[in-house]
Scaffold this motif. Structure first.
Motif, short mmCIF file in Angstrom:
data_model
loop_
_atom_site.label_atom_id
_atom_site.label_comp_id
_atom_site.label_asym_id
_atom_site.label_seq_id
_atom_site.Cartn_x
_atom_site.Cartn_y
_atom_site.Cartn_z
N VAL A 178 -2.92 30.82 15.05
CA VAL A 178 -3.62 31.95 14.39
C VAL A 178 -3.63 33.16 15.33
N ARG A 179 -3.93 32.91 16.62
CA ARG A 179 -3.96 34.04 17.57
C ARG A 179 -2.59 34.69 17.65
N GLN A 180 -1.56 33.83 17.69
CA GLN A 180 -0.20 34.35 17.80
C GLN A 180 0.15 35.20 16.57
N SER A 181 -0.26 34.72 15.39
CA SER A 181 0.08 35.46 14.16
C SER A 181 -0.65 36.81 14.13
N LEU A 182 -1.75 36.92 14.88
CA LEU A 182 -2.49 38.19 14.93
C LEU A 182 -2.06 39.04 16.12
N GLY A 183 -1.08 38.55 16.88
CA GLY A 183 -0.62 39.29 18.06
C GLY A 183 -1.66 39.29 19.18
N ASP A 184 -2.52 38.30 19.18
CA ASP A 184 -3.61 38.23 20.16
C ASP A 184 -3.19 37.32 21.32
N SER A 185 -2.96 37.92 22.49
CA SER A 185 -2.51 37.11 23.63
C SER A 185 -3.63 36.95 24.66
N SER A 186 -4.87 37.13 24.21
CA SER A 186 -5.99 37.15 25.16
C SER A 186 -6.26 35.78 25.78
N LYS A 187 -5.82 34.72 25.14
CA LYS A 187 -6.25 33.40 25.59
C LYS A 187 -5.14 32.37 25.41
N GLN A 188 -5.00 31.48 26.40
CA GLN A 188 -4.06 30.37 26.24
C GLN A 188 -4.76 29.21 25.54
N ALA A 189 -4.00 28.45 24.74
CA ALA A 189 -4.59 27.27 24.10
C ALA A 189 -5.05 26.31 25.20
N LEU A 190 -6.30 25.90 25.11
CA LEU A 190 -6.87 25.06 26.17
C LEU A 190 -7.82 24.05 25.56
N VAL A 191 -7.67 22.77 25.95
CA VAL A 191 -8.70 21.78 25.62
C VAL A 191 -9.35 21.35 26.93
N THR A 192 -10.67 21.49 27.00
CA THR A 192 -11.41 21.02 28.16
C THR A 192 -12.09 19.70 27.79
N VAL A 193 -11.75 18.65 28.51
CA VAL A 193 -12.35 17.33 28.27
C VAL A 193 -13.59 17.25 29.16
N THR A 194 -14.75 16.99 28.56
CA THR A 194 -15.94 16.92 29.39
C THR A 194 -16.57 15.52 29.34
N HIS A 195 -17.14 15.11 30.47
CA HIS A 195 -17.59 13.72 30.62
C HIS A 195 -18.44 13.63 31.90
#
Ligand SMILES: NC(=O)C1=CN([C@@H]2O[C@H](COP(=O)(O)OP(=O)(O)OC[C@H]3O[C@@H](n4cnc5c(N)ncnc54)[C@H](O)[C@@H]3O)[C@@H](O)[C@H]2O)C=CC1
Ligand SMILES: O=C(O)CCCC(=O)C(=O)O
Length: 361
Positions: A178-195
């Motif tokens: 979705v970000r890419q389709s909006l031309g939004d490069s503000s953030k890289q796809a990231l999953v943070t695993v918390t534990h």
């Protein structure tokens, strides 16, 4: 033109402000333009502490059976679970999540506008495992010479940890598209695993290792999803210090609950933050907040969390266009900032906000 699809929605207001916000959710669904190709029928269902006081049962069988047999999705308000042990009572929403195997609790948190503390936009999703951990509610108390001791089981399974992390990966990949389709490069796809596997290497350790294994799938690498980990205590610390950094956070049940309320504070109010309890082919939209006894009955509860939960439910029921229309109307209300409930610094009543959002649909 194709005939409109009709979705049957169970409405479970529960207690307190649940009785104010669920009617708001119904009004939004009824107001969605028919050109979107989806219509709704409704069935009123009971659950909660008032139901328990009246009938001795917090989650009637009829509610569960109607959801299973008749409904495509549901909206749940909130319940007033007592904080002292009450014989025969058990939280109906916790039970419902398990009975319908709604294994993911997806909670997007988005800031309305930059603030001095948070000049960068906050836009993250917590993806919380929804069926196990301490929420299996297997507790016992036994006597010892030093007085009673109480214990609770914390259950973590490979299966549940794998499927929740897989969903987190899918959500991160979708958000990146979705970000890419909006031309939004503000953030890289990231999953943070918390534990907390530094202290609980078996339970949280299994959550951690299962999550990493699930997120190592090639399809997530192809989608550019980066995977990191953060121990839950410093996770909360960093979340408060730099929320804009985070994209998708995946957590066992209890930590996920704590994370989403903390994140809600960063965007000003629990009254803004929605959730969806998601299983295979079924979703229950549910605001993150509780029954708010301090404001119940005053007509001032913020309906936005519920209206956004309606949109989330629609998204998971593959009605993306209707969901997008709903989100846009809500965002329009918040951006204009003229009709806000007291939790957002305004003076508007619940119904005034709902009517404003309906005008924007
Ligand atoms: N899913 C559920 O059914 C949940 C139920 N609860 C239950 O709710 C009851 C009250 O719990 P609390 O700890 O007070 O949490 P709460 O979420 O009900 O309220 C916390 C604070 O946020 C405010 N708030 C919450 N939603 C709001 C809204 N839509 N608009 C404006 N302000 C809002 C309240 O006024 C209160 O000051 C308890 O009995 C608890 O068991 C709590 C969390 C989830
Ligand atoms: O009060 C209850 O009955 C359930 C509270 C659980 C909860 O906070 C959540 O899962 O969001």
């Amino acid at each position: 033109m194709a005939a409109a699809r009709t979705l049957r929605i169970g409405l479970i207001p529960g207690d307190g402000i649940g009785r104010e916000v669920i009617p708001a959710g119904r009004r939004i669904l009824e107001a969605l333009p028919s050109s979107l190709g989806v219509k709704f029928s409704f069935v009123d269902l009971e659950a909660g502490f008032d139901t328990f006081k009246q009938t001795g049962v917090a989650l009637p069988d009829r509610t569960v059976e109607t959801l299973k047999k008749e409904c495509d999705g549901a909206l749940f308000g909130a319940v007033s679970s007592p904080t002292t042990a009450t014989k025969g009572y058990s939280s109906p929403i916790v039970a419902l999540r398990k009975k319908l195997d709604l294994y993911a609790n997806v909670r997007p948190v988005k800031s309305v506008a930059p603030s001095p503390a948070y000049p960068e936009p906050i836009d993250l999703v917590t993806v919380r495992e929804n069926t196990e951990d301490l929420y299996v509610k297997e507790e016992r108390t036994y006597d010892t010479p030093d007085g009673p001791v109480a214990e609770a089981i914390k259950r973590i399974s490979t299966r549940a940890s794998t499927r929740i992390a897989t969903m987190a990966g899918e959500i991160a990949a979708r958000r990146a598209r979705v970000r890419q389709s909006l031309g939004d490069s503000s953030k890289q796809a990231l999953v943070t695993v918390t534990h907390k596997s530094n202290v609980l290497p078996q339970t949280d350790g299994l959550f951690r290792s299962s999550s990493f294994a699930a997120l190592a799938q090639q399809r997530f690498k192809d989608a550019g999803v980066k995977v990191e980990e953060q121990i839950i205590d410093s996770m909360l610390y960093k979340l408060v210090l730099q929320p804009a950094y985070y994209d998708v956070i995946v957590a066992p049940n209890l930590y996920g609950d704590l994370l989403s309320d903390t994140a809600a504070a960063l965007v000003k109010s629990l009254g803004l933050v929605p959730s969806a309890n998601v299983g295979d082919g079924f979703a229950i939209g549910e605001p993150c907040h509780g029954s708010a006894p301090d404001i119940a009955g005053k007509g001032i509860s913020n309906p936005i969390a519920t209206l956004r939960s309606v949109a989330l439910m629609l998204d998971f029921l593959n009605e993306e266009e209707a969901a997008a229309r709903n989100y846009k109307a809500v965002d329009g209300n918040l951006a204009e900032g003229k009709l806000l409930t007291p939790d957002m610094g305004g003076k508007a009543k619940t119904n005034e906000v709902v009517e404003d959002v309906i005008r924007r649909l």
